[in-house]
Design a protein around this motif. Structure first.
Motif, PDB file in Angstrom:
ATOM      1  N   ARG A  76       2.323   5.088  -8.849  1.00  0.00           N
ATOM      2  CA  ARG A  76       1.188   5.666  -9.575  1.00  0.00           C
ATOM      3  C   ARG A  76       1.698   6.748 -10.520  1.00  0.00           C
ATOM      4  N   ASP A  77       1.325   6.670 -11.801  1.00  0.00           N
ATOM      5  CA  ASP A  77       1.796   7.665 -12.765  1.00  0.00           C
ATOM      6  C   ASP A  77       0.809   8.820 -12.864  1.00  0.00           C
ATOM      7  N   PRO A  78       1.197   9.916 -13.532  1.00  0.00           N
ATOM      8  CA  PRO A  78       0.325  11.104 -13.575  1.00  0.00           C
ATOM      9  C   PRO A  78      -1.052  10.848 -14.175  1.00  0.00           C
ATOM     10  N   ALA A  79      -1.165   9.846 -15.056  1.00  0.00           N
ATOM     11  CA  ALA A  79      -2.454   9.560 -15.699  1.00  0.00           C
ATOM     12  C   ALA A  79      -3.342   8.664 -14.840  1.00  0.00           C
ATOM     13  N   GLY A  80      -2.829   8.226 -13.696  1.00  0.00           N
ATOM     14  CA  GLY A  80      -3.639   7.386 -12.807  1.00  0.00           C
ATOM     15  C   GLY A  80      -3.368   5.906 -12.939  1.00  0.00           C
ATOM     16  N   GLY A  81      -2.532   5.506 -13.908  1.00  0.00           N
ATOM     17  CA  GLY A  81      -2.167   4.108 -14.040  1.00  0.00           C
ATOM     18  C   GLY A  81      -1.002   3.761 -13.132  1.00  0.00           C
ATOM     19  N   LEU A  82      -0.465   2.551 -13.306  1.00  0.00           N
ATOM     20  CA  LEU A  82       0.678   2.095 -12.520  1.00  0.00           C
ATOM     21  C   LEU A  82       1.880   1.973 -13.436  1.00  0.00           C
ATOM     22  N   ASP A  83       2.959   2.621 -13.078  1.00  0.00           N
ATOM     23  CA  ASP A  83       4.170   2.619 -13.897  1.00  0.00           C
ATOM     24  C   ASP A  83       4.792   1.215 -13.899  1.00  0.00           C
ATOM     25  N   ALA A  84       4.823   0.581 -15.065  1.00  0.00           N
ATOM     26  CA  ALA A  84       5.289  -0.797 -15.165  1.00  0.00           C
ATOM     27  C   ALA A  84       6.757  -0.927 -14.787  1.00  0.00           C
ATOM     28  N   ALA A  85       7.584   0.040 -15.161  1.00  0.00           N
ATOM     29  CA  ALA A  85       9.006  -0.028 -14.830  1.00  0.00           C
ATOM     30  C   ALA A  85       9.222   0.065 -13.324  1.00  0.00           C
ATOM     31  N   ALA A  86       8.473   0.928 -12.665  1.00  0.00           N
ATOM     32  CA  ALA A  86       8.591   1.061 -11.209  1.00  0.00           C
ATOM     33  C   ALA A  86       8.074  -0.196 -10.517  1.00  0.00           C
TER      34      ALA A  86
ATOM     35  N   ALA B 122       6.445 -10.488  -4.291  1.00  0.00           N
ATOM     36  CA  ALA B 122       5.447 -10.617  -3.233  1.00  0.00           C
ATOM     37  C   ALA B 122       4.743  -9.297  -2.962  1.00  0.00           C
ATOM     38  N   VAL B 123       5.461  -8.191  -3.113  1.00  0.00           N
ATOM     39  CA  VAL B 123       4.867  -6.869  -2.918  1.00  0.00           C
ATOM     40  C   VAL B 123       4.096  -6.454  -4.165  1.00  0.00           C
ATOM     41  N   ARG B 124       4.704  -6.685  -5.326  1.00  0.00           N
ATOM     42  CA  ARG B 124       4.088  -6.262  -6.593  1.00  0.00           C
ATOM     43  C   ARG B 124       2.737  -6.934  -6.827  1.00  0.00           C
ATOM     44  N   THR B 125       2.648  -8.234  -6.574  1.00  0.00           N
ATOM     45  CA  THR B 125       1.383  -8.929  -6.827  1.00  0.00           C
ATOM     46  C   THR B 125       0.292  -8.458  -5.864  1.00  0.00           C
ATOM     47  N   ARG B 126       0.653  -8.140  -4.641  1.00  0.00           N
ATOM     48  CA  ARG B 126      -0.335  -7.589  -3.713  1.00  0.00           C
ATOM     49  C   ARG B 126      -0.810  -6.227  -4.191  1.00  0.00           C
ATOM     50  N   LEU B 127       0.114  -5.428  -4.694  1.00  0.00           N
ATOM     51  CA  LEU B 127      -0.248  -4.100  -5.189  1.00  0.00           C
ATOM     52  C   LEU B 127      -1.185  -4.219  -6.387  1.00  0.00           C
TER      53      LEU B 127
ATOM     54  N   ARG C 120       0.838  -1.213   0.000  1.00  0.00           N
ATOM     55  CA  ARG C 120       0.000   0.000   0.000  1.00  0.00           C
ATOM     56  C   ARG C 120       0.868   1.257   0.000  1.00  0.00           C
ATOM     57  N   GLU C 121       2.003   1.200   0.685  1.00  0.00           N
ATOM     58  CA  GLU C 121       2.897   2.348   0.671  1.00  0.00           C
ATOM     59  C   GLU C 121       3.538   2.517  -0.710  1.00  0.00           C
ATOM     60  N   ALA C 122       3.899   1.399  -1.347  1.00  0.00           N
ATOM     61  CA  ALA C 122       4.540   1.449  -2.655  1.00  0.00           C
ATOM     62  C   ALA C 122       3.580   1.918  -3.743  1.00  0.00           C
ATOM     63  N   GLU C 123       2.284   1.677  -3.550  1.00  0.00           N
ATOM     64  CA  GLU C 123       1.307   2.043  -4.579  1.00  0.00           C
ATOM     65  C   GLU C 123       1.340   3.533  -4.885  1.00  0.00           C
ATOM     66  N   GLU C 124       1.553   4.347  -3.881  1.00  0.00           N
ATOM     67  CA  GLU C 124       1.608   5.790  -4.108  1.00  0.00           C
ATOM     68  C   GLU C 124       2.816   6.163  -4.966  1.00  0.00           C
ATOM     69  N   ARG C 125       3.910   5.429  -4.813  1.00  0.00           N
ATOM     70  CA  ARG C 125       5.145   5.765  -5.522  1.00  0.00           C
ATOM     71  C   ARG C 125       5.125   5.315  -6.977  1.00  0.00           C
TER      72      ARG C 125
ATOM     73  N   ILE D 201      -8.965  -4.646  -7.458  1.00  0.00           N
ATOM     74  CA  ILE D 201     -10.162  -4.571  -6.616  1.00  0.00           C
ATOM     75  C   ILE D 201     -10.686  -3.142  -6.557  1.00  0.00           C
ATOM     76  N   ALA D 202      -9.768  -2.169  -6.417  1.00  0.00           N
ATOM     77  CA  ALA D 202     -10.182  -0.766  -6.377  1.00  0.00           C
ATOM     78  C   ALA D 202     -10.849  -0.348  -7.683  1.00  0.00           C
ATOM     79  N   ALA D 203     -10.461  -0.997  -8.786  1.00  0.00           N
ATOM     80  CA  ALA D 203     -11.045  -0.661 -10.086  1.00  0.00           C
ATOM     81  C   ALA D 203     -12.382  -1.347 -10.325  1.00  0.00           C
ATOM     82  N   GLY D 204     -12.752  -2.305  -9.446  1.00  0.00           N
ATOM     83  CA  GLY D 204     -14.066  -2.921  -9.569  1.00  0.00           C
ATOM     84  C   GLY D 204     -14.089  -4.423  -9.658  1.00  0.00           C
TER      85      GLY D 204
END
Length: 350
Positions: A246-256, A263-268, A239-244, A274-277
């Protein structure tokens, strides 16, 4: 003046520990099926809660799966009232088919409990799961190949739901029920080999005890406790990593994302889906693994179909989630790299 029998004292102590910290005057509800575990919990709560300045009530759920279930539910409610629980109500549900008979009944039961708790303004709902139930849960999930999050078993506290008896053996809880003078109902489903949990209880665990020696139940429960500590730490990291990431368009930066431990990435990725529905109960490990391929093993895959009509995509280096009317529910890519269509996905229970 002598105190209560040892087993009764242990169950009451466990209930007091679970209720500690609730505001005076708060309502707590016992989910009571009439079986020995939940009936002992009802008796202990009826004793302990008022002495802590709390109000205690009870709910019994009529699943409608057996002849005479409505009459049985009414008898359980009457027993709860005799114990002093107020309100003491029945909730009738209609059990569907999704998730198999055990999963569907569980989903219907928790929906009814949640609706009753909200309507009555209950601060907590007490569940009668014991250490043996925890061991059965861990073994069932281990057989399904579940990850650490699932193998962590049932938490003692989850939102408004409390499991005061989770670290007490079933035998002690049943003894306390007898010592309180309560007569439990024997649910025939608990001995029906058609149910996986019944087979684990009646066959698998006794064989393990006989083969490996006593203490298997305690060991499985202890394993769940240790794995829960790990899982909670990894969830917090994700959950802490998710903020870091997150890209400006609202997606998740694949390189980051790729720089994070799997184990962290799959949880994120699971959190984001789930947040998307995507329905949490239908989003299985197989779906999350395919989302992870978009990050760590991307070969041009077009998308991943997820439960709830949702699609995960990799677009311009970003992982995004969108509802797609053409998405096939609860399916994931089933072939090689670069698949554009999907094959069947495995479903997970619990």
């Amino acid at each position: 003046m002598s105190g209560p029998p040892t087993a009764v004292a242990a169950v009451r102590h466990a209930v007091r520990g679970a209720l500690d910290g609730l505001e005076p005057g708060a309502l707590v509800l016992v989910a009571c099926s009439g079986g020995a575990d939940s009936l002992a919990l009802a008796g202990a709560t009826a004793f302990a809660a008022p002495r802590m300045g709390l109000r205690a009530g009870g709910i019994t759920v009529d699943h409608g799966l057996q002849d005479g279930s409505a009459e049985h539910a009414a008898e359980v409610a009457a027993t709860m009232r005799t114990l002093g629980l107020d309100p003491a109500e029945t909730a009738s549900v209609r059990v569907g088919a999704e998730g198999g008979p055990e999963g569907a009944a569980r989903a219907a039961r928790y929906t009814a409990l949640e609706q009753s708790a909200r309507r009555l303004g209950a601060e907590a709902v007490l569940l009668g799961h014991t250490r043996d139930d925890q061991a059965e849960t861990v073994l069932l999930r281990l057989a399904r190949g579940s990850g650490g999050r699932s193998l962590a078993g049932m938490p003692a506290r989850s939102g408004r739901y409390l499991r005061p008896l989770l670290h007490l053996p079933r035998s002690l809880v049943h003894t306390s029920c007898t010592d309180m003078g309560l007569v439990p109902w024997a649910d025939p489903h608990n001995a029906d080999p058609a149910y996986a949990r019944s087979r684990v209880r009646q066959e698998a665990l006794p064989v393990l005890e006989q083969t490996l020696g006593p203490g298997i139940t305690e060991a499985l429960s202890r394993t769940a406790d240790l794995l829960r500590d790990d899982a909670e730490a990894l969830e917090a990291w994700a959950r802490e990593a998710e903020e870091r990431v997150r890209d400006p368009a609202g997606g998740l930066d694949a390189a980051a994302l790729a720089e994070l431990p799997r184990a962290v990435r799959t949880r994120l990725l699971r959190h984001a889906a789930i947040a998307a529905g995507a329905p949490a109960g239908a989003l299985g490990a197989v779906h999350v693994a395919e989302l992870d391929r978009l990050v760590a093993d991307w070969r041009g895959q077009a998308h991943v179909d997820l439960p709830g009509g949702l699609r995960g995509r990799r677009e311009e280096g970003s992982i995004t989630f969108r509802a797609e009317t053409g998405s096939r529910n609860a399916e994931v890519p089933g072939g090689g790299h670069g698949d554009r269509h999907t094959g069947p996905a495995a479903r997970t229970a619990r």
